[in-house]
Write a protein that holds these residues in place. Sequence first.
Motif, PDB file in Angstrom:
ATOM      1  N   SER A  47     -30.517   7.583 -16.406  1.00 43.80           N
ATOM      2  CA  SER A  47     -31.150   7.089 -15.193  1.00 43.80           C
ATOM      3  C   SER A  47     -30.278   6.017 -14.533  1.00 43.80           C
ATOM      4  CB  SER A  47     -32.561   6.576 -15.518  1.00 43.80           C
ATOM      5  OG  SER A  47     -33.328   6.427 -14.352  1.00 43.80           O
ATOM      6  N   SER A  75     -29.901  12.297 -15.784  1.00 45.72           N
ATOM      7  CA  SER A  75     -30.769  11.871 -14.677  1.00 45.72           C
ATOM      8  C   SER A  75     -30.086  10.806 -13.824  1.00 45.72           C
ATOM      9  CB  SER A  75     -32.111  11.342 -15.213  1.00 45.72           C
ATOM     10  OG  SER A  75     -32.820  12.353 -15.878  1.00 45.72           O
ATOM     11  N   ILE A 112     -29.886  17.414 -16.181  1.00 47.78           N
ATOM     12  CA  ILE A 112     -30.837  17.335 -15.071  1.00 47.78           C
ATOM     13  C   ILE A 112     -32.146  18.013 -15.453  1.00 47.78           C
ATOM     14  CG2 ILE A 112     -31.249  17.974 -12.657  1.00 47.78           C
ATOM     15  CD1 ILE A 112     -28.194  18.040 -12.275  1.00 47.78           C
ATOM     16  N   ASP A 148     -38.237  16.549 -13.258  1.00 50.14           N
ATOM     17  CA  ASP A 148     -38.097  15.099 -13.220  1.00 50.14           C
ATOM     18  C   ASP A 148     -38.687  14.576 -11.908  1.00 50.14           C
ATOM     19  OD1 ASP A 148     -37.292  12.425 -13.269  1.00 50.14           O
ATOM     20  OD2 ASP A 148     -35.353  12.897 -14.175  1.00 50.14           O
ATOM     21  N   ILE A 152     -36.339  10.709 -11.004  1.00 51.40           N
ATOM     22  CA  ILE A 152     -35.093  11.038 -10.308  1.00 51.40           C
ATOM     23  C   ILE A 152     -35.109  12.551 -10.094  1.00 51.40           C
ATOM     24  CG2 ILE A 152     -32.571  10.969 -10.349  1.00 51.40           C
ATOM     25  CD1 ILE A 152     -33.855   8.214 -10.281  1.00 51.40           C
ATOM     26  N   GLU A 153     -35.488  12.964  -8.916  1.00 50.73           N
ATOM     27  CA  GLU A 153     -35.646  14.389  -8.628  1.00 50.73           C
ATOM     28  C   GLU A 153     -34.333  15.138  -8.842  1.00 50.73           C
ATOM     29  OE1 GLU A 153     -36.362  11.957  -6.567  1.00 50.73           O
ATOM     30  OE2 GLU A 153     -38.529  12.010  -6.173  1.00 50.73           O
ATOM     31  N   PRO A 154     -34.426  16.419  -9.240  1.00 53.82           N
ATOM     32  CA  PRO A 154     -33.205  17.205  -9.488  1.00 53.82           C
ATOM     33  C   PRO A 154     -32.217  17.162  -8.329  1.00 53.82           C
ATOM     34  CG  PRO A 154     -35.145  18.436 -10.177  1.00 53.82           C
ATOM     35  CD  PRO A 154     -35.649  17.207  -9.485  1.00 53.82           C
ATOM     36  N   SER A 169     -30.163  14.028  -8.498  1.00 52.57           N
ATOM     37  CA  SER A 169     -29.135  14.087  -9.547  1.00 52.57           C
ATOM     38  C   SER A 169     -27.998  15.010  -9.148  1.00 52.57           C
ATOM     39  CB  SER A 169     -29.752  14.570 -10.863  1.00 52.57           C
ATOM     40  OG  SER A 169     -30.584  13.580 -11.432  1.00 52.57           O
ATOM     41  N   HIS A 185     -38.187  13.269 -17.018  1.00 53.56           N
ATOM     42  CA  HIS A 185     -37.245  12.155 -17.005  1.00 53.56           C
ATOM     43  C   HIS A 185     -36.934  11.701 -18.429  1.00 53.56           C
ATOM     44  CE1 HIS A 185     -35.078   9.153 -14.751  1.00 53.56           C
ATOM     45  NE2 HIS A 185     -35.673   8.156 -15.392  1.00 53.56           N
TER      46      HIS A 185
END
Length: 248
Positions: free
Chosen positions: A104, A141, A195, A199, A202-204, A207, A228
């Motif tokens: 992250s 992520s 990824i 998630d 943190i959306e794909p 990433s 995540h």
Amino acid sequence: MTLRILCLHGYTQNALSFTKKTAVFRKCLKDIADLVYITAPHIVPIPTLTTIEERQEDSLENLEPEAVPYGWWTSSPEKPTYKGFDESLIQLREGPFDGVMGFSQGASMASLLQVLLERPHLSEILKDCTHQPFKFAIVVSGFEPRDAEIMKWYTNQYPVLKATEEVSSDKDEQDGEEEKQECLYGVQGASMHVIGRNDVIIEPERSEGLLKHYKFKTPTVLYHDGGHYLPSNAASRQAYKAFVQSFV
């Protein structure tokens, strides 16, 4: 040969909690890599308390050590400048490390540290650093920086670390000359990007935004159906080990 991998935790975590969360990852690499966990220098205030001072005091005195939240920087959509980023770089002037793994916010920091070790002149903190560029980074992520000045480290063009020359034909001589003069932007080292398709932190897509900065060496991308976190199923463990093993 045993590799040394620097491990950077996510926002509101610390080295102790991240060590526990990555136990399976560490176990699958135990024969080929030593993992070194470092805690970020900034305590993250607990939002339920009234003042910053109260939040910091509560974090230090009333929480178990592994529950004290730390971050590599602070920012907001309204103030995207990364406050505290340089202090984190000072914290990370250690080594030597062969690679870096981050989750992250720690993944974003890992990627930025990777590019800065390739071009230390970009940072006042690292300009005199003698650490060699990382052989690889594992970015879990991760995401692009919101800080516009930091983002330039990816988007500005620089000469490649090891230039390669191609002999062009007379017909394509002009195009060939232009290609030789063009510099590469982004990160030049190897990378694995993990990824989560589900998630929601943190959306794909966010990433995936990092991938365009890793064109010099085609990145390894590991998708998983979770959210995540760092996946630990058999397929993921095999992928981690195969990737890291290639640098032993």
